[in-house]
Scaffold this motif. Structure first.
Motif, PDB file in Angstrom:
ATOM      1  N   THR A  47       0.793  -1.233   0.072  1.00  0.00           N
ATOM      2  CA  THR A  47      -0.023  -0.184   0.062  1.00  0.00           C
ATOM      3  C   THR A  47       0.873   1.072   0.103  1.00  0.00           C
ATOM      4  OG1 THR A  47      -1.766  -1.035   1.030  1.00  0.00           O
ATOM      5  CG2 THR A  47      -1.729   1.305   1.244  1.00  0.00           C
ATOM      6  N   ALA A  48       2.154   1.205   0.632  1.00  0.00           N
ATOM      7  CA  ALA A  48       2.894   2.426   0.786  1.00  0.00           C
ATOM      8  C   ALA A  48       3.496   2.659  -0.635  1.00  0.00           C
ATOM      9  CB  ALA A  48       3.919   2.248   1.913  1.00  0.00           C
ATOM     10  N   LEU A  49       3.698   1.722  -1.576  1.00  0.00           N
ATOM     11  CA  LEU A  49       4.338   1.892  -2.501  1.00  0.00           C
ATOM     12  C   LEU A  49       3.586   2.254  -3.687  1.00  0.00           C
ATOM     13  CD1 LEU A  49       6.857  -1.080  -2.472  1.00  0.00           C
ATOM     14  CD2 LEU A  49       7.470   1.439  -2.063  1.00  0.00           C
ATOM     15  N   ILE A  50       3.377   3.572  -4.004  1.00  0.00           N
ATOM     16  CA  ILE A  50       2.465   3.980  -5.039  1.00  0.00           C
ATOM     17  C   ILE A  50       3.094   4.562  -6.391  1.00  0.00           C
ATOM     18  CG2 ILE A  50       0.535   5.648  -5.692  1.00  0.00           C
ATOM     19  CD1 ILE A  50       0.042   5.672  -2.564  1.00  0.00           C
ATOM     20  N   GLY A  51       2.524   3.846  -7.539  1.00  0.00           N
ATOM     21  CA  GLY A  51       3.084   4.473  -8.932  1.00  0.00           C
ATOM     22  C   GLY A  51       4.467   4.064  -9.038  1.00  0.00           C
ATOM     23  N   GLU A  52       5.237   5.263  -9.511  1.00  0.00           N
ATOM     24  CA  GLU A  52       6.514   5.045  -9.730  1.00  0.00           C
ATOM     25  C   GLU A  52       7.377   4.334  -8.555  1.00  0.00           C
ATOM     26  OE1 GLU A  52       9.960   8.233 -10.864  1.00  0.00           O
ATOM     27  OE2 GLU A  52       8.098   8.310 -11.952  1.00  0.00           O
ATOM     28  N   ARG A  53       7.024   4.537  -7.480  1.00  0.00           N
ATOM     29  CA  ARG A  53       7.722   4.089  -6.269  1.00  0.00           C
ATOM     30  C   ARG A  53       7.697   2.496  -6.268  1.00  0.00           C
ATOM     31  NH1 ARG A  53       6.291   6.678  -1.063  1.00  0.00           N
ATOM     32  NH2 ARG A  53       7.914   5.356  -0.086  1.00  0.00           N
ATOM     33  N   ARG A  54       6.576   2.025  -6.671  1.00  0.00           N
ATOM     34  CA  ARG A  54       6.080   0.464  -6.715  1.00  0.00           C
ATOM     35  C   ARG A  54       7.337   0.055  -7.759  1.00  0.00           C
ATOM     36  NH1 ARG A  54       0.409  -1.046  -7.710  1.00  0.00           N
ATOM     37  NH2 ARG A  54       0.238   0.385  -5.803  1.00  0.00           N
ATOM     38  N   ALA A  55       7.316   0.722  -9.027  1.00  0.00           N
ATOM     39  CA  ALA A  55       7.960   0.106 -10.061  1.00  0.00           C
ATOM     40  C   ALA A  55       9.405   0.133  -9.693  1.00  0.00           C
ATOM     41  CB  ALA A  55       7.805   1.174 -11.257  1.00  0.00           C
ATOM     42  N   ASP A  56      10.129   1.166  -9.040  1.00  0.00           N
ATOM     43  CA  ASP A  56      11.587   1.192  -8.561  1.00  0.00           C
ATOM     44  C   ASP A  56      11.619   0.035  -7.616  1.00  0.00           C
ATOM     45  OD1 ASP A  56      11.800   3.523 -10.268  1.00  0.00           O
ATOM     46  OD2 ASP A  56      11.684   5.004  -8.546  1.00  0.00           O
ATOM     47  N   PHE A  57      10.812  -0.057  -6.701  1.00  0.00           N
ATOM     48  CA  PHE A  57      10.985  -1.218  -5.427  1.00  0.00           C
ATOM     49  C   PHE A  57      11.215  -2.466  -6.249  1.00  0.00           C
ATOM     50  CE2 PHE A  57       9.180  -3.891  -2.386  1.00  0.00           C
ATOM     51  CZ  PHE A  57      10.366  -3.818  -1.275  1.00  0.00           C
ATOM     52  N   THR A  58       9.977  -2.734  -7.107  1.00  0.00           N
ATOM     53  CA  THR A  58      10.195  -4.042  -7.731  1.00  0.00           C
ATOM     54  C   THR A  58      11.389  -3.902  -8.583  1.00  0.00           C
ATOM     55  OG1 THR A  58       7.613  -4.043  -7.963  1.00  0.00           O
ATOM     56  CG2 THR A  58       8.983  -5.480  -9.368  1.00  0.00           C
ATOM     57  N   ALA A  59      11.834  -3.236  -9.300  1.00  0.00           N
ATOM     58  CA  ALA A  59      13.043  -3.072 -10.119  1.00  0.00           C
ATOM     59  C   ALA A  59      14.268  -3.692  -9.404  1.00  0.00           C
ATOM     60  CB  ALA A  59      13.430  -1.775 -10.856  1.00  0.00           C
ATOM     61  N   LEU A  95      14.155  -5.154  -6.183  1.00  0.00           N
ATOM     62  CA  LEU A  95      14.152  -6.742  -5.735  1.00  0.00           C
ATOM     63  C   LEU A  95      14.691  -7.658  -6.904  1.00  0.00           C
ATOM     64  CD1 LEU A  95      10.709  -6.619  -3.756  1.00  0.00           C
ATOM     65  CD2 LEU A  95      13.161  -6.503  -2.912  1.00  0.00           C
ATOM     66  N   ILE A  96      14.107  -7.410  -7.897  1.00  0.00           N
ATOM     67  CA  ILE A  96      14.476  -8.196  -9.398  1.00  0.00           C
ATOM     68  C   ILE A  96      15.980  -8.125  -9.665  1.00  0.00           C
ATOM     69  CG2 ILE A  96      14.127  -8.524 -11.771  1.00  0.00           C
ATOM     70  CD1 ILE A  96      11.129  -7.816 -11.252  1.00  0.00           C
ATOM     71  N   GLY A  97      16.321  -6.907  -9.445  1.00  0.00           N
ATOM     72  CA  GLY A  97      17.909  -6.768  -9.531  1.00  0.00           C
ATOM     73  C   GLY A  97      18.847  -7.433  -8.453  1.00  0.00           C
ATOM     74  N   LEU A  98      18.248  -7.322  -7.375  1.00  0.00           N
ATOM     75  CA  LEU A  98      19.004  -8.169  -6.280  1.00  0.00           C
ATOM     76  C   LEU A  98      18.759  -9.744  -6.658  1.00  0.00           C
ATOM     77  CD1 LEU A  98      17.752  -6.393  -3.163  1.00  0.00           C
ATOM     78  CD2 LEU A  98      20.032  -6.277  -4.170  1.00  0.00           C
ATOM     79  N   PHE A  99      17.765 -10.234  -7.159  1.00  0.00           N
ATOM     80  CA  PHE A  99      17.742 -11.671  -7.520  1.00  0.00           C
ATOM     81  C   PHE A  99      18.565 -12.184  -8.425  1.00  0.00           C
ATOM     82  CE2 PHE A  99      15.734 -14.590 -10.860  1.00  0.00           C
ATOM     83  CZ  PHE A  99      15.526 -15.615 -10.101  1.00  0.00           C
ATOM     84  N   TRP A 100      18.664 -11.336  -9.685  1.00  0.00           N
ATOM     85  CA  TRP A 100      19.925 -11.358 -10.647  1.00  0.00           C
ATOM     86  C   TRP A 100      21.306 -11.424 -10.162  1.00  0.00           C
ATOM     87  CZ3 TRP A 100      18.277 -14.459 -14.105  1.00  0.00           C
ATOM     88  CH2 TRP A 100      16.926 -14.115 -14.698  1.00  0.00           C
TER      89      TRP A 100
END
Length: 112
Positions: free
Chosen positions: A87-99, A101-106
């Motif tokens: 809920t705290a991650l709205i819009g662009e902040r959500r996309a940045d957070f997702t990127a 986490l995915i970057g850390l995975f790789w």
């Protein structure tokens, strides 16, 4: 439902019960792959029972996307914390957070 079932239990089972379950509303999302298969999220509340003694409740999240199934089980308090985080991650902040986490995975050598 048996006499020992928590009030929320939807499961049909004989006594003595060995587990209780509540399946919540499914959430379907956009496709995350080229095959355009929609992502699905299923959330359940589970609680074991052994000899009439209830175990700790667990939230199970089952996420299916891009041909993969992932399952997480956690205490309800952790599930609520994840809900607050989303809920705290709205819009662009959500996309940045997702990127991130995915970057850390790789970065850690992950493979699809």
């Amino acid at each position: 439902m048996t006499a020992s079932c928590p009030a929320w239990c939807q499961q049909t089972h004989d006594a003595p019960a060995v587990g209780h379950r509540l399946d919540l509303k499914p959430f379907d999302g956009p496709a995350l792959d080229e095959a355009a298969t929609p992502a699905t999220i299923r959330v359940s509340l589970l609680q074991s029972e052994d000899g009439g003694i209830l175990g700790e409740p667990l939230v199970r999240i089952r996420f299916t996307a891009a041909g993969r199934v992932r399952v997480w089980e956690m205490p309800p308090s952790d599930a609520a914390d994840i809900g607050d985080l989303i809920t705290a991650l709205i819009g662009e902040r959500r996309a940045d957070f997702t990127a991130t986490l995915i970057g850390l995975f790789w970065l850690a050598g992950g493979a699809a």
